[in-house]
Design a protein around this motif. Structure first.
Motif, PDB file in Angstrom:
ATOM      1  N   ARG A 186      -1.131  -3.744 -14.295  1.00 20.80           N
ATOM      2  CA  ARG A 186      -1.275  -4.983 -15.513  1.00 20.80           C
ATOM      3  C   ARG A 186       0.091  -4.600 -16.027  1.00 20.80           C
ATOM      4  N   THR A 231      -6.123 -10.157 -12.618  1.00 22.30           N
ATOM      5  CA  THR A 231      -6.749  -9.838 -13.950  1.00 22.30           C
ATOM      6  C   THR A 231      -7.967 -10.949 -13.977  1.00 22.30           C
ATOM      7  N   SER A 232      -8.369 -10.727 -15.158  1.00 21.54           N
ATOM      8  CA  SER A 232      -9.689 -11.851 -15.144  1.00 21.54           C
ATOM      9  C   SER A 232      -9.185 -13.289 -15.153  1.00 21.54           C
ATOM     10  N   GLU A 240      -4.850  -0.743 -14.454  1.00 23.01           N
ATOM     11  CA  GLU A 240      -4.040  -0.808 -15.798  1.00 23.01           C
ATOM     12  C   GLU A 240      -2.557  -0.555 -15.368  1.00 23.01           C
ATOM     13  N   LEU A 285       1.678 -12.354 -12.185  1.00 27.10           N
ATOM     14  CA  LEU A 285       0.349 -12.473 -12.336  1.00 27.10           C
ATOM     15  C   LEU A 285      -0.269 -13.604 -11.520  1.00 27.10           C
TER      16      LEU A 285
END
Length: 244
Positions: free
Chosen positions: A9, A239-240, A6, A197
């Protein structure tokens, strides 16, 4: 380095703020009004040179006209003196000599007055040229002032937005692990971007697709492992959406 997923992110949120701040700083330095002001300043400089030349031309003509006026005045004074002597009478030889000199002086005065008139016409044209360049300078100065006003207004708006973004950055950075922010800031200072990302198997910073051993390295790294791109060295946030 380890950091909770987290927290990693949230580096993207910090990067978004920093990207916005960098864009605002670039925008402030690259305002079109800045180039406009510089162009007008060059124009004014060139016009000032032109104005100096025009002023010199007027001054030179004024000096020449003044010299002619003095010469004409001297001729008039000599004529008045001769005419006074002629009116007083004298021998025939004296009268003939005075009449001849008066005729010569009249021709000389006519020549001087014609030359002076020509100079005065030139002076009128030179003065008109001087006025024209002065008007152009005035117009350019007004354009520069208007561009400076627009630059200052836009710059003030950008500064307000920068202050707003900077105020939001502080709490965001303070909520993240200090060592993670330190690493992120170091990378960002060196490269302009600290974290990106990983999206569809690509580094979001350098856009290079991960493959082979590098892909396996990123896929197999624990979720709390801070992974960096082998190519651009930025922190890669997974991330996903990363497609790993």
């Amino acid at each position: 380095m380890k950091a909770a997923p987290e927290a990693q992110r949230r580096l993207l949120d910090l990067q978004a703020v920093d990207t916005a701040l960098a864009q605002l700083a670039h925008r402030r330095k690259s305002l079109p009004e800045i180039a406009e002001i510089e162009a007008v300043a060059r124009e004014i400089s060139a016009l000032e040179d032109e104005r100096v030349r025009a002023q010199v031309a007027v001054d030179d003509l004024d000096r020449d006209i003044s010299r002619f006026e003095k010469d004409i005045d001297q001729v008039r004074q000599r004529k008045a003196k001769d005419q006074k002597q002629l009116d007083a009478g004298g021998s025939l030889k004296q009268v003939e000599g005075l009449q001849h000199e008066l005729a010569t002086l009249n021709r000389r005065q006519s020549e001087l007055e014609d030359a002076e008139l020509e100079l005065m016409e030139q002076r009128e044209a030179a003065a008109a040229a001087l006025t024209e360049v002065q008007d152009r300078i005035t117009a350019a100065v007004h354009r520069r002032a208007d561009a400076e006003r627009r630059r200052d207004e836009t710059s003030a708006e950008i500064v307000k937005e920068q202050e707003f973004k900077a105020a939001a950055r502080g709490p965001l950075a303070n909520d993240l692990p200090a060592d993670l922010v330190t690493l992120y800031d170091k990378i960002r200072t060196e490269t302009g971007m600290g974290a990106a990302l990983v999206y569809a198997g690509r580094c979001g910073a350098c856009r290079i697709e991960l493959y082979g051993a590098d892909l396996n390295r990123v896929k197999s790294a624990p979720a709390d492992e801070v992974v960096r791109c082998e190519e651009c060295r930025r922190i890669m946030v997974r991330t996903s959406e990363s497609g790993l």
